[in-house]
Design an enzyme around this catalytic site. Sequence first.
Site, mmCIF file in Angstrom:
data_model
loop_
_atom_site.group_PDB
_atom_site.id
_atom_site.type_symbol
_atom_site.label_atom_id
_atom_site.label_comp_id
_atom_site.label_asym_id
_atom_site.label_seq_id
_atom_site.Cartn_x
_atom_site.Cartn_y
_atom_site.Cartn_z
ATOM 1 N N ASN A 31 -8.436 3.495 2.459
ATOM 2 C CA ASN A 31 -7.861 4.168 1.285
ATOM 3 C C ASN A 31 -6.972 5.297 1.794
ATOM 4 O OD1 ASN A 31 -7.235 5.363 -1.124
ATOM 5 N ND2 ASN A 31 -9.278 6.233 -1.475
ATOM 6 N N LYS A 79 -4.957 7.069 0.117
ATOM 7 C CA LYS A 79 -4.752 8.118 -0.905
ATOM 8 C C LYS A 79 -3.275 8.511 -0.963
ATOM 9 C CE LYS A 79 -9.391 9.693 0.100
ATOM 10 N NZ LYS A 79 -10.434 10.632 -0.223
ATOM 11 N N HIS A 118 -11.939 5.448 -8.508
ATOM 12 C CA HIS A 118 -12.247 6.355 -7.407
ATOM 13 C C HIS A 118 -12.630 7.712 -8.001
ATOM 14 C CE1 HIS A 118 -11.795 8.865 -3.869
ATOM 15 N NE2 HIS A 118 -11.877 7.758 -3.149
ATOM 16 N N GLU A 165 -11.835 10.569 -7.294
ATOM 17 C CA GLU A 165 -10.694 11.493 -7.481
ATOM 18 C C GLU A 165 -9.950 11.164 -8.771
ATOM 19 O OE1 GLU A 165 -9.034 10.738 -3.631
ATOM 20 O OE2 GLU A 165 -10.769 11.704 -2.718
ATOM 21 N N GLU A 216 -19.791 5.287 -3.616
ATOM 22 C CA GLU A 216 -19.236 6.443 -2.916
ATOM 23 C C GLU A 216 -19.860 7.730 -3.461
ATOM 24 O OE1 GLU A 216 -15.225 5.587 -1.023
ATOM 25 O OE2 GLU A 216 -14.814 6.191 -3.080
ATOM 26 N N GLY A 249 -14.811 12.829 2.043
ATOM 27 C CA GLY A 249 -13.921 13.813 2.657
ATOM 28 C C GLY A 249 -14.629 15.073 3.114
HETATM 29 C C1 PEP Z 1 -12.520 7.625 0.042
HETATM 30 O O1 PEP Z 1 -11.385 8.056 -0.048
HETATM 31 O O2 PEP Z 1 -12.879 6.745 -0.721
HETATM 32 C C2 PEP Z 1 -13.391 8.171 1.086
HETATM 33 C C3 PEP Z 1 -14.592 7.681 1.194
HETATM 34 O O3 PEP Z 1 -12.870 9.157 1.880
HETATM 35 P P1 PEP Z 1 -13.521 9.669 3.289
HETATM 36 O O4 PEP Z 1 -13.771 8.448 4.104
HETATM 37 O O5 PEP Z 1 -12.471 10.559 3.868
HETATM 38 O O6 PEP Z 1 -14.784 10.382 2.945
#
Ligand code: PEP
Length: 254
Positions: free
Chosen positions: A9, A11, A97, A99, A169, A175
């Site tokens: 991902n 982003k 997601h 976000e 997640e 992050g």
């Molecule tokens: C994500 O963007 O879905 C994610 C899990 O980010 P990270 O791996 O940076 O935690």
Amino acid sequence: MRKQIAAANWKMNLTYQQAEQLLDGILQEKVAPGPDQQVLFAVPFPYLVLAKSEVDEEQGYAIAAQNCSDKVNGAYTGETSVEMLQSVGIRYCVLGHSERREYFSESNELLARKIDLCLEYGIQPLFCCGEALQVRESGQEAAYVQKQLEDSLFHLDDEQIRSVIIAYEPIWAIGTGKTASAQQAQDMHAHIRSVLAQKWGKDTADSISILYGGSVKANNAAELFTCPDVDGGLVGGASLVAQDFVEIIKALKS
Ligand code: PEP
């Protein structure tokens, strides 16, 4: 075996030139995914066509959108429809997601509409779910995730749900560098699979890939992916470094 998936991902990161360099860097390692493995790159909209042309010849590699509109078409400035994605050959789309849920107020109900549109247009949704730290600290994470699944997916029939990929997640791990332990990931994935089994039956639940996302790195991917109900990962930060993502692909179960 259900598909084992490493999904990058990106982003809202990378210029066009950086994106090209990253993809080239990964593809030149020539990691060949097995028949039950899939590598996905969820890239920003302007790079979908370029990225698709780069992976088209590569067995087991495909491109995903990071979002789509819940409208079919029309006067919705700035939106991207599933029909547009379909017309450029995109067959996967990340939805829900955290976000998008947090910064763009995407609700479970809105996501249900996006899921329907994707399926109607032959695009496999990669549906994200997961709880915030507060929810986990109050011990409500199983019920919270179950409600996300019920509200966005429970209207689907058996054939439709088999086209959905789920990504668990935990928001507190995205992050932050704070990964869920393998046991925490396995427990939640087993719970998700049991929710799917209660609704659609064991065979269907066993056919659905459930990815873990949240600070997956080259040095923890293998331990997480070894868990019986963890079918790979959705990877943010580490997917921006070619060598790290290559190691994560190699950590998939075969
Ligand atoms: C994500 O963007 O879905 C994610 C899990 O980010 P990270 O791996 O940076 O935690």
